[in-house]
Design a protein around this motif. Structure first.
Motif, mmCIF file in Angstrom:
data_model
loop_
_atom_site.group_PDB
_atom_site.id
_atom_site.type_symbol
_atom_site.label_atom_id
_atom_site.label_comp_id
_atom_site.label_asym_id
_atom_site.label_seq_id
_atom_site.Cartn_x
_atom_site.Cartn_y
_atom_site.Cartn_z
ATOM 1 N N GLN A 1 0.847 -1.202 0.000
ATOM 2 C CA GLN A 1 0.000 0.000 0.000
ATOM 3 C C GLN A 1 0.882 1.251 0.000
ATOM 4 O O GLN A 1 0.637 2.214 -0.736
ATOM 5 C CB GLN A 1 -0.907 -0.050 1.251
ATOM 6 N N LEU A 2 1.963 1.231 0.819
ATOM 7 C CA LEU A 2 2.875 2.371 0.908
ATOM 8 C C LEU A 2 3.553 2.622 -0.438
ATOM 9 O O LEU A 2 3.633 3.769 -0.903
ATOM 10 C CB LEU A 2 3.928 2.101 1.991
ATOM 11 N N ILE A 3 4.026 1.543 -1.056
ATOM 12 C CA ILE A 3 4.720 1.700 -2.356
ATOM 13 C C ILE A 3 3.759 2.277 -3.388
ATOM 14 O O ILE A 3 4.107 3.190 -4.131
ATOM 15 C CB ILE A 3 5.296 0.338 -2.810
ATOM 16 N N LYS A 4 2.504 1.797 -3.365
ATOM 17 C CA LYS A 4 1.485 2.320 -4.282
ATOM 18 C C LYS A 4 1.278 3.820 -4.040
ATOM 19 O O LYS A 4 1.247 4.617 -4.989
ATOM 20 C CB LYS A 4 0.160 1.575 -4.054
ATOM 21 N N GLU A 5 1.171 4.210 -2.756
ATOM 22 C CA GLU A 5 0.943 5.627 -2.448
ATOM 23 C C GLU A 5 2.128 6.487 -2.886
ATOM 24 O O GLU A 5 1.944 7.612 -3.352
ATOM 25 C CB GLU A 5 0.681 5.805 -0.943
ATOM 26 N N ILE A 6 3.346 5.957 -2.716
ATOM 27 C CA ILE A 6 4.524 6.739 -3.114
ATOM 28 C C ILE A 6 4.559 6.899 -4.630
ATOM 29 O O ILE A 6 4.846 7.987 -5.147
ATOM 30 C CB ILE A 6 5.823 6.090 -2.572
#
Lengths: 189, 189, 189, 189
Positions: free
Chosen positions: B41-46
């Motif tokens: 989820q974090l990688i997607k948001e970044i």
């Protein structure tokens, strides 16, 4: 050696306007679902956002015009300007409250009051700057008159908003368009 | 005495761009755990953050180029610019919504619509500035054509995003690279 | 007519630095009680905040020094600068994550990685600007060497942070003081 | 080639002041109801907001006056200024904490401490700038004396705030008005 700086005055004013104009977008909440009620809520929030941005943009528009030819900023103008910018900084809060209770008397009156105080400081600055200025042309007087009309109009908002809260937003939007068009028409004739 | 100020125009535009570019980082939520799903989820948001920053940076890039040689800002350009900046200010909201529902039709269409409206205002400003300008060189026309291609491209986004939502982000990223490389190649040949 | 503007370049960079430096304060959460554990948490958050502000201030310090004498900004410097500023904009997120998990390997590595990427872009800009510059003095080369030391140091952070996570913050703080003092000593002898 | 830039120094300082002045408005929470207790809470938050804005505005006022005539910024002034701005950036946090616990000893002491540290850096900058300046007039010395009085006053705040927490805010507001009026009276006689 120590004296007021016109470029710093411009710079802090634009900085505050820029932050006010952009943090209002944080008031638009991301819908949790795509049900028609949350989409309606979103559309309402975007409309209120656009109205508030329109109002703040108009203040900025007058501000940059008003201070363009001023070379030296006196202390009382510095203080008045900070009071004006502080009032403008309250618009994101007033907008956020309006978002939650669009038709409530107290939120509508708060919004109208913030505009009235901002208009009051704006008019005072126009008056003081023109009183210090040796050459005043027709356009300058027009702008001062505009500021006076905005001030009187805002008391009108307060009364109407107090009696029929739902009408306020429509009035604010109308006045944005009317002012722009009137100014446009006056300039071209 | 009262007139529009070019330096204030630059200053408010850069201020708004700077705040928009930085508040988008608030959309990246701190992961509550280090499980692989929250890291994904974090990688997607970044990635979404970097894409949006790329898009807004490109708008800023054109904006500073476009207004560099303009000495006097007319009223209608002032108003158009505020409309453009307000649309750009909506990108953090559109990005936040995309973060939550990356493959939903409505969020993808909203994102594409915000870009389309910004591209429209951008193209209009390019057109009006060039129509006022006595000397136009080849590079100016290239930039105006770029703005037109961006505008047409954004309608393309709208249609593709409406039919295959997941494809939009890839299109936006691709177009960022293609534009930069094409511009680079054109400049060097 | 259309070309890159140095003043707009300075203005967007300072705007982004200013917002990054101030929104990090939003990471300091207001303690819910005055128990010694929440005060300890607060002190930890303030120390992390001060460290991050120190790091970002140092980037700004180099940035303004580096671009002071540059009159024309080429396209590739524009793009590199945006990549650098975007990486700097990720520092508030990396700091917020560090606040929650000070001794976790993944947060420490993320923080060190963001610094490493920023240091990489910074060094690249130093290199490109100096390669375009006809006259280089001793101080310029010192600053370029500083940027290179920062870049090498950040890979060192990555390794140390990956093996002993709790040591990273101490390293970052130490390096802030060491750089300042070394620069001070070099300048005075 | 590399050297400190006065315009970037002004620009980052105004940027930080502008963001600090506007993000404090996010501390004013939208009331969840229109009960008299939530309206009282709102009025209290607005008063604290106005006080903090007044304090930060005063710092900005002195800052722009102090650096107006300075042409070259030395490294130690750069560092001191960043320390000063970082302390000012903590005012939104100190204000947010004060909002929650207006009469608690620890929040009042924290607020007073932040002001004391800011006043200390401010006085140090006044001292260093004047020591570098060949011609000092009466007004410059007045401003330096003002900064010294602010510094001494802030220790007074710390003691009073430690003994009678509720008195602090009244003291801060009073001192804002007293300083302005005293400065006004001195200037006119």
């Amino acid at each position: 050696m120590f004296k007021n700086s016109k470029s710093r005055f411009d710079s802090i004013s634009d900085g505050i306007f820029a932050v006010v104009l952009t943090i209002m977008v944080l008031n638009i909440k991301v819908p949790q679902s795509v049900s028609s009620s949350s989409i309606n809520q979103l559309i309402k929030e975007i409309l209120i956002y656009l109205t508030s941005v329109g109002v703040v943009s108009q203040y900025w528009f007058f501000h940059q015009e008003m201070f363009n030819a001023v070379k030296k900023i006196k202390n009382h103008i510095m203080i008045l300007n900070m009071c004006f910018l502080t009032t403008v900084s309250l618009i994101p809060f007033a907008t956020a409250w309006l978002n939650d209770n669009l038709f409530s008397r107290i939120t509508v009156i708060t919004f109208a009051l913030v505009l009235a105080v901002a208009n009051f400081f704006q008019y005072l600055m126009f008056k003081l700057i023109l009183s210090d200025c040796p050459q005043i042309n027709k356009h300058d007087l027009e702008e001062k008159r505009s500021a006076l009309i905005m001030l009187i109009g805002s008391f009108f908002y307060l009364i109407i908003g107090g009696i029929f809260p739902p009408v306020l937003l429509i009035l604010v939007i109308l006045s944005l368009f009317i002012r722009s068009s009137v100014a446009h028409i006056i300039r071209h004739f």
